[in-house]
Enzyme design. Sequence first.
Site, PDB file in Angstrom:
ATOM      1  N   ASP A 103     -46.973 -21.267  -3.667  1.00 17.30           N
ATOM      2  CA  ASP A 103     -46.893 -22.150  -4.836  1.00 17.30           C
ATOM      3  C   ASP A 103     -48.256 -22.230  -5.526  1.00 17.30           C
ATOM      4  OD1 ASP A 103     -44.314 -22.712  -4.038  1.00 17.30           O
ATOM      5  OD2 ASP A 103     -44.887 -24.563  -2.999  1.00 17.30           O
TER       6      ASP A 103
HETATM    7  N1  URA Z   1     -43.933 -23.553   1.580  1.00 19.78           N
HETATM    8  C1  URA Z   1     -44.154 -24.276   0.463  1.00 19.78           C
HETATM    9  O1  URA Z   1     -43.598 -25.340   0.282  1.00 19.78           O
HETATM   10  N2  URA Z   1     -45.033 -23.764  -0.427  1.00 19.78           N
HETATM   11  C2  URA Z   1     -45.686 -22.605  -0.269  1.00 19.78           C
HETATM   12  O2  URA Z   1     -46.478 -22.209  -1.123  1.00 19.78           O
HETATM   13  C3  URA Z   1     -45.437 -21.872   0.893  1.00 19.78           C
HETATM   14  C4  URA Z   1     -44.540 -22.360   1.806  1.00 19.78           C
END
Ligand code: URA
Length: 247
Positions: A103
């Site tokens: 993310d």
């Molecule tokens: N899980 C999440 O919620 N975000 C990420 O970036 C990776 C795994």
Amino acid sequence: MMRLDKYLCETGFGTRSQVKALLKKGLVSVNGESEKRPERKVDERSDTVSCGGKEAVYREFTYLMLYKPAGVLTARSDRQERTVFDLIPAELRRDLSPVGRLDKDTEGLLLLTDDGALAHHLLSPRHHVKKVYFARVQGELEEEAAESFQRGLDIGDEHPTLPAKLVIRKSGAESEALVTLHEGRYHQVKRMFQAVGCEVIYLKRLSMGSLSLDGKLAPGEWRMLGEEEITRLKKEEGSRNGAGDAN
Ligand code: URA
């Protein structure tokens, strides 16, 4: 055959202008002889190229570890936002793809490669390759949460999550934990913590299979993988019973 400057870029010695500077300084040799001409043609199968005493090993594929900082998108390009591709030299960007996504606000290990077979292997749900995250969350974490992670959680998908390991490092108004997953669903870590009443405020991926984020890299920095790291990744087979999980 390819130009020497291109060869050095593709073996991770820097951007075109950086490798031109290295050539100018006399740091590069071909088959043991000093070489300063960027246009010199080298045979990637038979010539031995060194730069600053380090051999430039040519591989069919490129494997790069990036310490993705928070605030950049795991995307090729974006009109407004910076992406992970803005952090790596243009010469290397063309064929690389990120192996999975982080993310925008997540930081840590991101592997980029043009080896589609390896990427597929690492991401395939069948292989359950483990990923370890460090999370800081708002809310208390009790052992009960670890049991729920192990049992599998309803995070609003068709199926509950696969058994995951939660190792609580600190519990209080703000808590810290290591999470080991064997799958990679959208926002998975955040949604798993939500399911146990906590909100993720900081998330960092520490490892993917046998590959750990290099502690020498600062956020935004990258390096090529070494031969051993590549060999180990190719043999990667995850386990669902927790062998090798974070603790
Ligand atoms: N899980 C999440 O919620 N975000 C990420 O970036 C990776 C795994």
